[in-house]
Design a protein around this motif. Structure first.
Motif, mmCIF file in Angstrom:
data_model
loop_
_atom_site.group_PDB
_atom_site.id
_atom_site.type_symbol
_atom_site.label_atom_id
_atom_site.label_comp_id
_atom_site.label_asym_id
_atom_site.label_seq_id
_atom_site.Cartn_x
_atom_site.Cartn_y
_atom_site.Cartn_z
ATOM 1 N N ASN A 264 9.138 -4.307 -2.153
ATOM 2 C CA ASN A 264 8.314 -4.192 -3.360
ATOM 3 C C ASN A 264 7.542 -2.878 -3.451
ATOM 4 N N ALA A 265 7.582 -2.078 -2.404
ATOM 5 C CA ALA A 265 6.665 -0.938 -2.290
ATOM 6 C C ALA A 265 7.083 0.270 -3.116
ATOM 7 N N VAL A 266 6.091 1.119 -3.381
ATOM 8 C CA VAL A 266 6.331 2.475 -3.875
ATOM 9 C C VAL A 266 6.489 3.359 -2.643
ATOM 10 N N PRO A 267 7.527 4.198 -2.563
ATOM 11 C CA PRO A 267 7.691 5.059 -1.393
ATOM 12 C C PRO A 267 6.502 6.012 -1.229
ATOM 13 N N PRO A 268 5.855 6.011 -0.067
ATOM 14 C CA PRO A 268 4.685 6.876 0.130
ATOM 15 C C PRO A 268 4.942 8.363 -0.090
ATOM 16 N N LEU A 269 6.139 8.856 0.263
ATOM 17 C CA LEU A 269 6.422 10.280 0.050
ATOM 18 C C LEU A 269 6.381 10.643 -1.431
ATOM 19 N N MET A 270 6.932 9.783 -2.256
ATOM 20 C CA MET A 270 6.903 9.997 -3.705
ATOM 21 C C MET A 270 5.464 9.926 -4.208
ATOM 22 N N ALA A 271 4.725 8.946 -3.720
ATOM 23 C CA ALA A 271 3.333 8.770 -4.150
ATOM 24 C C ALA A 271 2.469 9.972 -3.777
ATOM 25 N N LYS A 272 2.720 10.544 -2.604
ATOM 26 C CA LYS A 272 1.902 11.670 -2.146
ATOM 27 C C LYS A 272 2.046 12.879 -3.064
ATOM 28 N N GLY B 251 0.766 -1.242 0.000
ATOM 29 C CA GLY B 251 0.000 0.000 0.000
ATOM 30 C C GLY B 251 0.792 1.284 0.000
ATOM 31 N N GLY B 252 2.058 1.253 -0.420
ATOM 32 C CA GLY B 252 2.844 2.483 -0.456
ATOM 33 C C GLY B 252 2.268 3.531 -1.386
ATOM 34 N N LEU B 253 1.867 3.121 -2.584
ATOM 35 C CA LEU B 253 1.275 4.055 -3.544
ATOM 36 C C LEU B 253 -0.062 4.566 -3.016
ATOM 37 N N GLN C 53 12.276 3.480 2.843
ATOM 38 C CA GLN C 53 11.211 3.574 1.844
ATOM 39 C C GLN C 53 10.206 4.691 2.154
ATOM 40 N N SER C 54 10.426 5.424 3.249
ATOM 41 C CA SER C 54 9.617 6.578 3.690
ATOM 42 C C SER C 54 8.274 6.197 4.304
ATOM 43 N N PHE C 55 8.135 4.960 4.778
ATOM 44 C CA PHE C 55 6.929 4.597 5.525
ATOM 45 C C PHE C 55 6.999 5.203 6.927
ATOM 46 N N PRO C 56 5.896 5.762 7.416
ATOM 47 C CA PRO C 56 5.887 6.291 8.786
ATOM 48 C C PRO C 56 5.982 5.165 9.815
ATOM 49 N N ASP C 57 6.390 5.521 11.026
ATOM 50 C CA ASP C 57 6.635 4.512 12.054
ATOM 51 C C ASP C 57 5.373 3.789 12.513
ATOM 52 N N ASP C 58 4.194 4.378 12.310
ATOM 53 C CA ASP C 58 2.971 3.684 12.712
ATOM 54 C C ASP C 58 2.399 2.806 11.595
ATOM 55 N N TYR C 59 3.165 2.642 10.520
ATOM 56 C CA TYR C 59 2.760 1.723 9.446
ATOM 57 C C TYR C 59 3.191 0.324 9.857
ATOM 58 N N TYR C 60 2.237 -0.573 10.002
ATOM 59 C CA TYR C 60 2.530 -1.900 10.529
ATOM 60 C C TYR C 60 2.419 -2.954 9.429
ATOM 61 N N PHE C 61 3.462 -3.758 9.275
ATOM 62 C CA PHE C 61 3.516 -4.783 8.232
ATOM 63 C C PHE C 61 3.181 -6.149 8.833
ATOM 64 N N GLU C 62 2.146 -6.768 8.310
ATOM 65 C CA GLU C 62 1.686 -8.050 8.832
ATOM 66 C C GLU C 62 2.492 -9.209 8.247
ATOM 67 N N GLY C 63 2.511 -10.325 8.996
ATOM 68 C CA GLY C 63 3.057 -11.559 8.447
ATOM 69 C C GLY C 63 4.417 -11.987 8.941
ATOM 70 N N GLY C 64 5.021 -11.216 9.856
ATOM 71 C CA GLY C 64 6.340 -11.594 10.335
ATOM 72 C C GLY C 64 7.468 -10.918 9.579
ATOM 73 N N ARG C 65 8.701 -11.186 10.021
ATOM 74 C CA ARG C 65 9.872 -10.462 9.510
ATOM 75 C C ARG C 65 10.078 -10.631 8.009
ATOM 76 N N THR C 66 10.081 -11.860 7.525
ATOM 77 C CA THR C 66 10.356 -12.097 6.105
ATOM 78 C C THR C 66 9.291 -11.463 5.227
ATOM 79 N N ALA C 67 8.031 -11.632 5.591
ATOM 80 C CA ALA C 67 6.935 -11.037 4.814
ATOM 81 C C ALA C 67 7.025 -9.517 4.835
ATOM 82 N N ALA C 68 7.401 -8.951 5.977
ATOM 83 C CA ALA C 68 7.526 -7.496 6.076
ATOM 84 C C ALA C 68 8.624 -6.973 5.157
ATOM 85 N N TYR C 69 9.798 -7.633 5.171
ATOM 86 C CA TYR C 69 10.883 -7.217 4.278
ATOM 87 C C TYR C 69 10.432 -7.266 2.812
#
Length: 409
Positions: free
Chosen positions: A391-399, A14-16, A370-386
């Motif tokens: 794969n993400a689009v940086p949210p700052l660029m998207a904004k 959901g970065g974009l 990748q410019s995700f804010p600290d309250d952005y939580y990635f589900e699924g554990g460490r490997t899934a989060a990485y």
């Protein structure tokens, strides 16, 4: 003023989408094949719902481990949020299911935008170099036609198609040429630019194609983006976090130091007194010895470690010509190199730049790059989060992209 909405295809974590929501757009639906990424999307949509209700404490209780995800979704989500995250592959008979779901969610509203970028492996230079057929037979080469089916059905005013630089050169440029011709054939004018993420405030060297299309006959023009003139470096996103040992798991921890100008300016450290997912992966002794050499070489000489330069006892294969730069230290005094999904497999390409913390970067450090804010939580554990972060689009660029489109619409 009419609230503008969008559909996000190939959404990832959901970065974009985050950028478009922060610019004032309302998501109608997200479509994503990865189950853990879908869980991340749903969690973030609950965040935005609670934020709009001035009720974020319940979200903070979840990410700090005080309540379960089951309780979060049961008490604070909604049937509409759950339905709007469509965990299914785009294409074939699945499209009928996706269309029916989106139609119910849209409730007769016109769709203003479609955003997204199909998986980039088939276009990326690394992906082509690792495949004996140069990805020529990869079905992902033609996912743009699936994307186009959504354009044909919903006829949005504008669409945004983000992808890697390799798209331009794939099959000697024919994929990209055919793609643009296809979008024009179904009723869209379009243009593209190659954007540098650091010019949007993202602390990494990341080049991406931003292709934007608009309905023929409209007075829309390809936007001009405002660029960030201040210069920051990765020390601004590392210095306030607790020191980690390899394998240390700080799912919830206090900040170790005061905030920085960068974190304040771009609101990455956004209001709470704790940080989540500051998690380091474990490393074996051989890798740690290699990391020590790589860190020392980079900090003292600003030189990258090449595989042939390793002591014989640390080498595990005889091929000294392919992928010789797989051990790479993040530049503490400049920008990180490009964040990619391979970080989910090992940390060799993202070594923390400190001889007192010999390890690869944590999940939270990767998210900040990748410019995700600290309250952005990635589900699924460490490997899934990485994987999701890479794969993400940086949210700052998207904004900024979203903001300039919104100004015109």
């Amino acid at each position: 003023m009419k609230e503008l909405n969008f559909i996000d295809l190939f959404s990832g974590a959901g970065g974009l989408s985050e950028g478009f929501i922060n610019a004032g757009f309302k998501p109608i639906a997200h479509v994503e094949i990865d189950k853990k990424a879908c869980e991340t999307l749903e969690t973030r949509l609950v965040y935005h719902k609670l934020n709009s209700e001035n009720n974020l404490q319940n979200y903070y209780d979840y990410i700090s481990g005080k309540i379960s995800r089951i309780d979060l979704l049961k008490d604070f989500s909604s049937p509409e949020i759950s339905a709007s995250v469509i965990n299914i592959a785009i294409g074939g008979n699945n499209n009928k299911i996706i269309f029916e779901t989106i139609d119910k969610l849209a409730k007769g509203k016109e769709i203003d935008l479609i955003i997204g970028g199909p998986p980039c492996q088939a276009y990326s230079l690394v992906g082509r170099s690792r495949d004996k057929n140069r990805m020529k037979n990869d079905p992902r080469n033609f996912l743009y036609k699936e994307y186009a089916k959504f354009l044909k059905k919903y006829e949005p005013k504008v669409f945004v198609f983000e992808n890697v630089m390799g798209l331009i050169t794939a099959k000697n440029g024919s994929y990209f040429k055919n793609m643009r011709a296809y979008f024009k054939r179904i009723g869209y004018e379009l243009d593209f630019t190659i954007q540098k993420s650091e010019e949007f405030g993202v602390l990494q060297k990341r080049r991406r194609i931003i292709l934007i299309g608009w309905k023929k006959g409209s007075d829309f023009k390809y936007p001009v983006f405002d660029k960030i003139k201040e210069e920051f470096n990765t020390s601004q996103i590392f210095s306030d976090l607790k020191k980690l040992k390899p394998g240390e798991q700080n799912n919830v921890t206090k900040y170790a130091n005061k905030t920085t100008v960068y974190l304040e300016r771009f609101e990455l450290r956004n209001g709470v007194d704790f940080v989540t997912q500051h998690i380091a992966r474990p490393h074996n002794e051989r890798d740690l010895n290699i990391y020590k050499i790589a860190i020392k070489k980079w900090l003292e000489k600003t030189e990258r470690l090449k595989y042939p330069d390793l002591p014989t006892k640390l080498k595990t294969h005889k091929n000294e010509k392919a992928f010789v730069d797989r051990f790479k230290v993040v530049d503490i005094n400049g920008l990180s190199h490009t964040m990619v999904a391979h970080i989910a497999k090992d940390g060799h390409h993202y070594i923390y730049p400190d001889t007192k913390q010999v390890r690869s970067i944590s999940v939270r450090e990767a998210a900040r790059i990748q410019s995700f804010p600290d309250d952005y939580y990635f589900e699924g554990g460490r490997t899934a989060a990485y994987r999701q972060i890479g794969n993400a689009v940086p949210p700052l660029m998207a904004k900024e992209i979203a903001f300039q489109i919104k100004k015109q619409l």
